[in-house]
Design an enzyme around this catalytic site. Structure first.
Site, PDB file in Angstrom:
ATOM      1  N   LYS A  11       0.856  -1.212   0.000  1.00  0.00           N
ATOM      2  CA  LYS A  11       0.000   0.000   0.000  1.00  0.00           C
ATOM      3  C   LYS A  11       0.882   1.249   0.000  1.00  0.00           C
ATOM      4  CE  LYS A  11      -3.599  -2.689   2.147  1.00  0.00           C
ATOM      5  NZ  LYS A  11      -4.798  -2.741   2.958  1.00  0.00           N
ATOM      6  N   HIS A  97      -8.684  -2.516  -6.053  1.00  0.00           N
ATOM      7  CA  HIS A  97      -8.621  -2.704  -4.595  1.00  0.00           C
ATOM      8  C   HIS A  97      -9.726  -1.874  -3.935  1.00  0.00           C
ATOM      9  CE1 HIS A  97      -7.204  -2.662  -0.486  1.00  0.00           C
ATOM     10  NE2 HIS A  97      -6.476  -3.717  -0.791  1.00  0.00           N
ATOM     11  N   GLY A 204      -1.607  -7.478   3.347  1.00  0.00           N
ATOM     12  CA  GLY A 204      -1.223  -6.076   3.299  1.00  0.00           C
ATOM     13  C   GLY A 204      -0.299  -5.776   4.472  1.00  0.00           C
TER      14      GLY A 204
HETATM   15  P1  PGA Z   1      -4.515  -6.450   5.244  1.00  0.00           P
HETATM   16  O1  PGA Z   1      -4.768  -5.861   3.788  1.00  0.00           O
HETATM   17  O2  PGA Z   1      -3.744  -7.737   5.084  1.00  0.00           O
HETATM   18  O3  PGA Z   1      -3.726  -5.398   5.944  1.00  0.00           O
HETATM   19  O4  PGA Z   1      -5.851  -6.711   5.851  1.00  0.00           O
HETATM   20  C1  PGA Z   1      -5.080  -6.691   2.696  1.00  0.00           C
HETATM   21  C2  PGA Z   1      -5.377  -5.845   1.485  1.00  0.00           C
HETATM   22  O5  PGA Z   1      -6.044  -4.819   1.628  1.00  0.00           O
HETATM   23  O6  PGA Z   1      -4.948  -6.149   0.375  1.00  0.00           O
END
Ligand code: PGA
Length: 220
Positions: A11, A97, A204
């Protein structure tokens, strides 16, 4: 045997020195990464050059993905990063996303344009959907099911429910491979990848720490 993918979505995190530090720590363990798993790192655009150069120089068994793509070709579209530019560094691109849908109001129509742009340039699309009913453009092969309530909350979907959604998509579109995303960590990753219709995971937050990410790769 089904393909097994682990897709790390950084991200909007990390500066160049932080990315290099992450890669250095991974490099010391690169021989422990199983060859039969496809590991894809998706950093911010500003990190693509550094990360892809490092991966090449030290032969890390990683593929590179971008987190988004412009729906437009090269031209007068200030602030956009187009597919040709992404292609210089990456083989994959995440499209749709839920954070893009939510904070940047990306519609199904815009997403279809992005998919077609990426596909036309030979980028492999990882298309994210929040539920079992979302439309899937024809060109998509990798579909990431990511329930919004599970993203970044520490509250993952149950493996049984994720499997049911994955199965629904596979029945409807036999060409698809389904990825699960949403609060994936080293402790729960196998409960998802062991499901017959789930081919991989998209962590993420847990991909930001190199040791944690390696544990996910091992356990997947
Ligand atoms: P997360 O995010 O593993 O932090 O829940 C996953 C994503 O949004 O791709």
């Amino acid at each position: 045997m089904k393909e097994r993918l682990i897709i790390g979505n950084w991200k909007s995190h990390k500066t160049i020195p932080q990315a290099v530090e992450w890669l250095r720590q991974i490099k010391d363990h690169k021989d422990e990464i199983p060859e039969d798993k496809t590991v894809i790192i998706c950093p911010s655009f500003t990190l693509l050059y550094t990360v892809s150069s490092f991966v090449r120089e030290y032969s890390l068994p990683f593929k590179i993905g971008a987190q988004d793509i412009s729906p437009f070709p090269e031209g007068a579209f200030t602030g956009e990063v187009n597919g040709k530019q992404i292609k210089e560094f990456a083989e994959y691109v995440i499209i749709g996303h839920s954070e893009r849908r939510r904070y940047f109001s990306e519609s199904d129509e815009t997403l279809a344009k992005k998919v077609s742009m990426a596909h036309g340039l030979g980028l492999t699309v990882i298309y994210c959907v929040p539920d079992a009913v979302s439309k899937v453009p024809d060109e998509v092969r990798y579909l990431a099911y990511e329930p919004v309530k599970s993203i970044g909350t520490g509250n993952p979907d149950t493996p049984e429910h994720a499997e049911a959604v994955a199965k629904t998509y596979c029945r409807k579109h036999p060409r698809l491979q389904i990825i699960y995303g949403g609060s994936v960590v080293a402790e729960n990753v196998a409960s998802f990848t062991n499901q017959p219709s789930i081919s991989g995971v998209l962590p993420g937050g847990a991909s930001l720490n190199p040791a944690e990410f390696l544990d996910i790769v091992h356990n997947a």
